[in-house]
Design a protein around this motif. Structure first.
Motif, mmCIF file in Angstrom:
data_model
loop_
_atom_site.group_PDB
_atom_site.id
_atom_site.type_symbol
_atom_site.label_atom_id
_atom_site.label_comp_id
_atom_site.label_asym_id
_atom_site.label_seq_id
_atom_site.Cartn_x
_atom_site.Cartn_y
_atom_site.Cartn_z
ATOM 1 N N TRP A 96 -5.310 4.292 4.516
ATOM 2 C CA TRP A 96 -3.857 4.429 4.415
ATOM 3 C C TRP A 96 -3.366 4.441 2.972
ATOM 4 C CZ3 TRP A 96 -0.921 6.135 8.113
ATOM 5 C CH2 TRP A 96 -1.323 5.978 9.433
ATOM 6 N N PRO A 97 -3.797 3.498 2.136
ATOM 7 C CA PRO A 97 -3.288 3.516 0.749
ATOM 8 C C PRO A 97 -3.689 4.785 -0.007
ATOM 9 C CG PRO A 97 -4.330 1.412 1.236
ATOM 10 C CD PRO A 97 -4.629 2.323 2.377
ATOM 11 N N GLY A 98 -4.925 5.216 0.183
ATOM 12 C CA GLY A 98 -5.371 6.436 -0.480
ATOM 13 C C GLY A 98 -4.629 7.662 0.012
ATOM 14 N N GLY A 99 -4.398 7.749 1.316
ATOM 15 C CA GLY A 99 -3.658 8.882 1.875
ATOM 16 C C GLY A 99 -2.227 8.936 1.360
ATOM 17 N N ILE A 100 -1.593 7.778 1.279
ATOM 18 C CA ILE A 100 -0.220 7.735 0.764
ATOM 19 C C ILE A 100 -0.194 8.110 -0.711
ATOM 20 C CG2 ILE A 100 1.700 6.182 0.249
ATOM 21 C CD1 ILE A 100 1.024 4.744 2.901
ATOM 22 N N ALA A 101 -1.148 7.596 -1.473
ATOM 23 C CA ALA A 101 -1.185 7.908 -2.907
ATOM 24 C C ALA A 101 -1.455 9.391 -3.145
ATOM 25 C CB ALA A 101 -2.249 7.058 -3.596
ATOM 26 N N VAL A 102 -2.435 9.943 -2.448
ATOM 27 C CA VAL A 102 -2.749 11.365 -2.609
ATOM 28 C C VAL A 102 -1.565 12.226 -2.171
ATOM 29 C CG1 VAL A 102 -4.213 13.235 -1.727
ATOM 30 C CG2 VAL A 102 -5.238 11.093 -2.477
ATOM 31 N N GLY A 103 -0.913 11.863 -1.086
ATOM 32 C CA GLY A 103 0.253 12.615 -0.617
ATOM 33 C C GLY A 103 1.405 12.569 -1.603
#
Length: 146
Positions: free
Chosen positions: A47-54
């Protein structure tokens, strides 16, 4: 109470139309950010990586689009970039208008007509906002000192 409900419905529709016109410019960066965020999440970033990449993808899409609109010389390139921002906004305008008018009128033909009018209005507004956000500063003007 019924009059209060009608008035609140009108205020809510007005608020959502204002929100749609205000945020229409960000339809393409939002789409790019969500797409890249979902891809990163499914690639194992969590979740944190997906939010950051997005978030980074959305910011870069908006930033690169504005830079290209400011610095590009060929008109066809500027129009192409502007249309890349306007097309998702017009599609969002079509479906937002359709969602509102399908509750107000039973005729599918009139629903479609009003939805197309809404898409055109949102598209024009997004085009104006995209081109004014990236307008280059006037050159050759200086401030006269007394």
């Amino acid at each position: 109470m019924m009059i209060l409900g009608i008035l609140l419905s009108i205020v809510a529709i007005g608020f959502f139309c204002w929100l749609l016109f205000t945020l229409a410019v960000f339809a393409l960066p939002l789409f790019a950010g969500v797409t890249m965020g979902v891809w990163a999440y499914h690639a194992g970033a969590g979740w944190p990586g997906g939010i950051a990449v997005g978030a980074v993808a959305a910011f870069l899409t908006l930033f690169v689009g504005q830079i290209v609109l400011m610095l590009a010389r060929p008109v066809w390139l500027r129009v192409g970039v502007a249309l890349a921002f306007v097309a998702p906004a017009a599609i969002a305008g079509f479906y937002a208008t359709h969602g509102i008018v399908k509750h107000a009128m039973p005729s599918e033909t009139w629903q479609l007509i009003f939805s197309v009018i809404g898409a055109i209005a949102v598209g024009i507004t997004a085009f104006v906002r995209v081109t004014t956000l990236a307008a280059p500063a006037p050159t050759g003007q200086s401030i006269a000192r007394a």
